[in-house]
Write an enzyme that holds these catalytic residues in place. Sequence first.
Site, PDB file in Angstrom:
ATOM      1  N   HIS A 156       0.838  -1.202   0.000  1.00 27.82           N
ATOM      2  CA  HIS A 156       0.000   0.000   0.000  1.00 27.82           C
ATOM      3  C   HIS A 156       0.875   1.255   0.000  1.00 27.82           C
ATOM      4  O   HIS A 156       2.072   1.187   0.282  1.00 27.82           O
ATOM      5  CB  HIS A 156      -0.910   0.040   1.238  1.00 27.82           C
ATOM      6  N   LYS A 160      -0.592   4.838   4.670  1.00 22.70           N
ATOM      7  CA  LYS A 160      -1.473   3.906   5.371  1.00 22.70           C
ATOM      8  C   LYS A 160      -0.985   3.697   6.811  1.00 22.70           C
ATOM      9  O   LYS A 160       0.207   3.464   7.040  1.00 22.70           O
ATOM     10  CB  LYS A 160      -1.548   2.569   4.618  1.00 22.70           C
TER      11      LYS A 160
HETATM   12  P1  NAD Z   1      -7.595   9.639   5.136  1.00 23.32           P
HETATM   13  O1  NAD Z   1      -6.730   9.914   6.313  1.00 23.32           O
HETATM   14  O2  NAD Z   1      -7.233  10.242   3.822  1.00 23.32           O
HETATM   15  O3  NAD Z   1      -9.124  10.083   5.459  1.00 23.32           O
HETATM   16  C1  NAD Z   1      -9.732   9.974   6.709  1.00 23.32           C
HETATM   17  C2  NAD Z   1     -10.531  11.254   6.924  1.00 23.32           C
HETATM   18  O4  NAD Z   1     -11.339  11.123   8.096  1.00 23.32           O
HETATM   19  C3  NAD Z   1      -9.640  12.481   7.127  1.00 23.32           C
HETATM   20  O5  NAD Z   1     -10.010  13.476   6.181  1.00 23.32           O
HETATM   21  C4  NAD Z   1      -9.975  12.932   8.548  1.00 23.32           C
HETATM   22  O6  NAD Z   1      -9.961  14.348   8.673  1.00 23.32           O
HETATM   23  C5  NAD Z   1     -11.402  12.405   8.687  1.00 23.32           C
HETATM   24  N1  NAD Z   1     -11.853  12.355  10.084  1.00 23.32           N
HETATM   25  C6  NAD Z   1     -11.153  11.947  11.184  1.00 23.32           C
HETATM   26  N2  NAD Z   1     -11.916  12.090  12.285  1.00 23.32           N
HETATM   27  C7  NAD Z   1     -13.115  12.583  11.883  1.00 23.32           C
HETATM   28  C8  NAD Z   1     -14.326  12.948  12.559  1.00 23.32           C
HETATM   29  N3  NAD Z   1     -14.446  12.817  13.897  1.00 23.32           N
HETATM   30  N4  NAD Z   1     -15.359  13.388  11.823  1.00 23.32           N
HETATM   31  C9  NAD Z   1     -15.264  13.510  10.481  1.00 23.32           C
HETATM   32  N5  NAD Z   1     -14.144  13.206   9.787  1.00 23.32           N
HETATM   33  C10 NAD Z   1     -13.094  12.735  10.485  1.00 23.32           C
HETATM   34  O7  NAD Z   1      -7.684   8.050   5.016  1.00 23.32           O
HETATM   35  P2  NAD Z   1      -8.211   7.154   3.795  1.00 23.32           P
HETATM   36  O8  NAD Z   1      -7.050   6.714   2.960  1.00 23.32           O
HETATM   37  O9  NAD Z   1      -9.370   7.830   3.129  1.00 23.32           O
HETATM   38  O10 NAD Z   1      -8.704   5.851   4.601  1.00 23.32           O
HETATM   39  C11 NAD Z   1      -9.670   5.933   5.634  1.00 23.32           C
HETATM   40  C12 NAD Z   1      -9.963   4.545   6.165  1.00 23.32           C
HETATM   41  O11 NAD Z   1     -10.582   3.741   5.138  1.00 23.32           O
HETATM   42  C13 NAD Z   1      -8.724   3.743   6.606  1.00 23.32           C
HETATM   43  O12 NAD Z   1      -9.075   2.945   7.722  1.00 23.32           O
HETATM   44  C14 NAD Z   1      -8.426   2.868   5.395  1.00 23.32           C
HETATM   45  O13 NAD Z   1      -7.690   1.710   5.708  1.00 23.32           O
HETATM   46  C15 NAD Z   1      -9.826   2.533   4.972  1.00 23.32           C
HETATM   47  N6  NAD Z   1      -9.978   2.079   3.578  1.00 23.32           N
HETATM   48  C16 NAD Z   1     -10.887   1.083   3.372  1.00 23.32           C
HETATM   49  C17 NAD Z   1     -11.157   0.650   2.088  1.00 23.32           C
HETATM   50  C18 NAD Z   1     -12.249  -0.380   1.877  1.00 23.32           C
HETATM   51  O14 NAD Z   1     -12.525  -0.756   0.722  1.00 23.32           O
HETATM   52  N7  NAD Z   1     -12.915  -0.836   2.930  1.00 23.32           N
HETATM   53  C19 NAD Z   1     -10.484   1.213   0.998  1.00 23.32           C
HETATM   54  C20 NAD Z   1      -9.560   2.243   1.239  1.00 23.32           C
HETATM   55  C21 NAD Z   1      -9.331   2.675   2.547  1.00 23.32           C
END
Ligand code: NAD
Length: 269
Positions: A156, A160
Amino acid sequence: MTRVAIVGVAGRMGRTLVSALEQDAGATLAGGIVEPGSSLAGADIGELAGVGKRGVTAVDSLAAIVDDFDVLIDFTAPQVTLANLAFCAEHGKRMVIGTTGMSDDELAQLDSYRDRVPMVFAPNMSVGVNLTLKLLETAARALGDEGYDIEVIEAHHRHKVDAPSGTAIKMGEVVAESLNRTLKEHGVFERVGQCGPRTDKEIGFATVRAGDIVGEHTVMFATEGERIEITHKASSRMTFAKGAVRAARWVAGQECGRYDMQDVLALNG
Ligand code: NAD
């Protein structure tokens, strides 16, 4: 039309979800939530995501848009997701949860909402990965305990925060269950120094973190004379976002319960 709000709308997945919703005929963008106190509160969500002004403004609390949405899509962090589940239980909302990296205790807390919230929870929302899980089950059953060493390798991007990926763990779990093993007993997550030769039944995990890799997973079944590798490579976050929007449309018609993408895609038997 399913009204969808996105929590973490300014994040990598959040922005991609806005684009995916734009392209979906059955779901509509009803709101976006940013972190409390974020300077992005008040910004137009379309502009945040780079798809142009859409007239929907980012807010920093769910309460501010409680009447506007039916399903909340949450790709944030474990504690944030659990707080949002409590809100959705109280207000009769549904959830699609993509957040990974939950501890056993956090998973148990999430599970405790299964009688109060219709939710889809999956560490990987891509159609291809969920089909791959089916292929892994078939491969593991066919190869059985016939001397194949099993290793899961994932790569990744450098940002991450959890490892191994939720998808790698899920792949390991599917293989382990098919062989009557458990990751608690047979998972090996670290090899360093004089760790000795591998044991027959262990399932090893290796992690790469580099550059902008969206997500790559390989499960290797290796024995003397041959090696089978089942690989999935994601080249854009859009694959996860489209799967999440599909899950949002699906969960809009479901009773309370904890579902996964196999349910959404009708791959569960
Ligand atoms: P990222 O850090 O870019 O985004 C997370 C966002 O959440 C940030 O913008 C942050 O400001 C926001 N946030 C944090 N606390 C908050 C709150 N209390 N209220 C509102 N917003 C809040 O991360 P990302 O790359 O987008 O990944 C996020 C999660 O999704 C991770 O756990 C990642 O592993 C997971 N993910 C899952 C899949 C899937 O298919 N299930 C795919 C990609 C990523």
